[in-house]
Design a protein around this motif. Structure first.
Motif, short mmCIF file in Angstrom:
data_model
loop_
_atom_site.label_atom_id
_atom_site.label_comp_id
_atom_site.label_asym_id
_atom_site.label_seq_id
_atom_site.Cartn_x
_atom_site.Cartn_y
_atom_site.Cartn_z
N LEU A 54 0.83 -1.20 0.00
CA LEU A 54 0.00 0.00 0.00
C LEU A 54 0.87 1.25 0.00
CD1 LEU A 54 -2.52 -1.36 2.60
CD2 LEU A 54 -3.07 -0.81 0.25
N GLU A 55 0.36 2.29 -0.59
CA GLU A 55 1.19 3.46 -0.90
C GLU A 55 1.88 4.06 0.32
OE1 GLU A 55 -0.94 6.47 -2.97
OE2 GLU A 55 0.86 7.59 -3.52
N TYR A 56 1.17 4.18 1.44
CA TYR A 56 1.77 4.85 2.59
C TYR A 56 2.02 3.91 3.77
CZ TYR A 56 0.81 9.14 0.07
OH TYR A 56 0.80 10.13 -0.88
N ALA A 57 1.95 2.60 3.54
CA ALA A 57 2.23 1.64 4.60
C ALA A 57 3.71 1.63 4.92
CB ALA A 57 1.76 0.25 4.17
N THR A 58 4.04 1.53 6.20
CA THR A 58 5.44 1.53 6.64
C THR A 58 5.78 0.23 7.35
OG1 THR A 58 4.96 2.55 8.78
CG2 THR A 58 5.41 4.03 6.92
N LEU A 59 7.08 -0.04 7.46
CA LEU A 59 7.53 -1.14 8.28
C LEU A 59 7.27 -0.82 9.75
CD1 LEU A 59 11.02 -2.11 6.78
CD2 LEU A 59 8.77 -2.99 6.18
N GLN A 60 7.28 -1.85 10.58
CA GLN A 60 7.12 -1.65 12.02
C GLN A 60 8.45 -1.68 12.74
OE1 GLN A 60 3.77 -4.66 12.41
NE2 GLN A 60 2.99 -3.05 13.73
N VAL A 61 9.52 -1.71 11.97
CA VAL A 61 10.87 -1.63 12.55
C VAL A 61 11.60 -0.46 11.88
CG1 VAL A 61 11.06 -4.07 13.13
CG2 VAL A 61 11.72 -3.31 10.86
N ASN A 274 1.05 5.58 14.80
CA ASN A 274 0.73 6.59 13.79
C ASN A 274 -0.48 6.19 12.96
OD1 ASN A 274 2.81 8.24 14.57
ND2 ASN A 274 4.21 7.60 12.95
N LEU A 275 -0.54 4.91 12.61
CA LEU A 275 -1.67 4.43 11.81
C LEU A 275 -2.97 4.48 12.62
CD1 LEU A 275 -2.85 3.17 9.28
CD2 LEU A 275 -2.10 0.93 10.10
N LEU A 276 -2.89 4.10 13.88
CA LEU A 276 -4.09 4.17 14.74
C LEU A 276 -4.61 5.60 14.83
CD1 LEU A 276 -3.07 1.75 17.64
CD2 LEU A 276 -4.79 1.35 15.87
#
Length: 426
Positions: A54-61, A274-276
């Motif tokens: 997804l375009e703005y999804a980030t890793l969690q690390v 941040n996503l929440l």
């Protein structure tokens, strides 16, 4: 079995499967002298979870939890070196965010792949045999055979689908791993049920709220967890994502490990803060615009079964685990963000007698990530949750595991790991 061609090249080790963990092993071993390796993967090219890019999804690390840095910070395949090569280093620094976009991480991995000559794609391993006389593994693919002294299994995990769902019979029930491949088709539906409580479920929910949902479309998000929770990234919890805690967890009795894992969901199954916040802000805006009437979010809900009606509507049987209440919901389609599970690959059947299994049929993984009875011939990646703990799928611990594996393969301490990385004692 019979001896193979005596003139065939013998590799020091062969990696089977090429996800980030075995790719990290290839990158970490690339500059080692007198080390011949080969990595085989059935895919046509490297792509890490392409259905969830997804375009703005980030890793969690953070960015330094790349393929090599936490074992070999001077390695040329670091994420910072990738940014330098793309002329992005200053912009990345100015952006001031340690968490990188998943799309860019995938690009970084593909950049590493292009620089390695010992990777063979479109090479599905059909069987792995062992030559008892010469003590070599023989890996057979459709096109040729490969011979190696040791092997590292990096075949990864596969989407978990509840037993009561035959996903192949339902075109409008998909697993989150293929979300982007079905996104256009999903846009035509009026109602969606989303099942799952982790990062993938949250990313899909946010994407649907942004790009699909409006006032007359309905979305219901059901989670089995007792709440939608944040992944704990506080300092002392992060100390559990270290070699110290892996060694501590490994030393515990089997029964104690199982009970501890049940209590550690917030350490690796939670959602980025941040996503929440982004989801909550978007929900708040939809409330202001009076577009929130058909949005439903419920926790403590377990999916028990599904039924398909003739008009292609699905009915979900749900159970609230706190109230013991049963209820149903209906939607045009369903998205299962139900996670992943490890499956023992079929190709190892000829060498199963060499492998240690526990009473549950899982690999009995040794401290050095080996599973064979000599503790020095067959190694695994991301298959040791039950023995080494919740850090197993953590990208940040991949370089540590690969360092231990390479130390075992060579019999030398090529990568040195200290006795203490943390302030607290376990």
């Amino acid at each position: 079995m019979r001896r193979d061609n005596p003139n065939q090249k013998i590799y020091d080790f062969a990696g089977i499967g090429l996800g980030p963990f075995n790719l990290g092993l290839a990158a970490l071993s690339h500059h080692l002298k007198n080390m011949d390796s080969i990595f085989l993967d059935e895919k046509k090219e490297f792509n890490w979870h392409p259905g969830m890019l997804l375009e703005y999804a980030t890793l969690q690390v953070p960015f330094y939890a790349d393929l090599v840095t936490l074992a070999d910070p001077c390695n040329p395949f670091s994420y910072l070196n990738f940014l330098k090569a793309q002329n992005r280093l200053f912009k990345f620094a100015i952006r001031d965010d340690n968490y990188v976009f998943r799309i860019e991480y995938n690009e970084y991995c593909r950049w590493v792949v292009k620089q390695l000559s010992n990777i063979q794609f479109s090479s599905r391993v059909d069987t792995v045999d062992f030559d008892d006389q010469d003590k070599h593994f023989i890996l057979s693919t459709a096109r040729r055979r490969y011979t190696a002294r040791k092997i590292v299994l990096g075949t990864g995990t596969r989407p978990f689908i509840p037993d009561f769902i035959n996903i192949g019979q339902h075109k409008n029930i998909i697993h989150s791993s293929s979300y982007l491949f079905h996104k256009e088709a999903l846009s035509k539906h009026q109602s969606i049920i989303l099942i799952g409580s982790g990062q993938s479920a949250a990313e899909i929910f946010y994407d649907l709220l942004q790009n699909w949902h409006h006032g007359d479309k309905r979305i219901a998000w059901y989670t089995r967890s007792d709440r939608i929770f944040q992944m704990d990234t506080s300092p002392f919890c992060c100390e559990l994502s270290t070699p110290d805690y892996i060694r501590h967890f490994f030393s515990l009795p089997v029964q104690k490990k199982a009970s501890i894992l049940k209590e550690q969901a917030c350490l690796y199954k939670g959602i980025n803060n941040n996503l929440l916040k982004q989801i909550y802000d978007l929900l708040y805006m939809k409330m202001i615009q009076q577009q929130d009437r058909l949005i439903c979010i419920k926790s403590n809900c377990m999916l028990r079964n599904i039924h398909q009606f003739k008009n292609n509507v699905y009915k979900a049987d749900l159970y609230n685990e706190q109230t013991a209440g049963r209820f149903t919901d209906q939607a045009d389609c369903m998205i299962l963000a139900t996670g992943y599970t490890y499956a023992i690959p079929d190709f190892i059947a000829p060498v199963k007698e060499m492998i240690n299994f526990d009473e549950q049929g899982h690999y009995n993984v040794a401290a050095n990530y080996s599973i064979d009875k000599t503790n020095n011939r067959i190694f695994v990646q991301n298959a040791e949750l039950h023995t080494h703990g919740f850090n197993t799928p953590d990208l940040s611990l991949g370089p540590y595991r690969n360092g231990i594996i390479l130390n075992s393969i060579t019999g030398k301490e090529l990568f040195k790991f200290g006795d203490s990385y943390v302030f607290q004692q376990f």
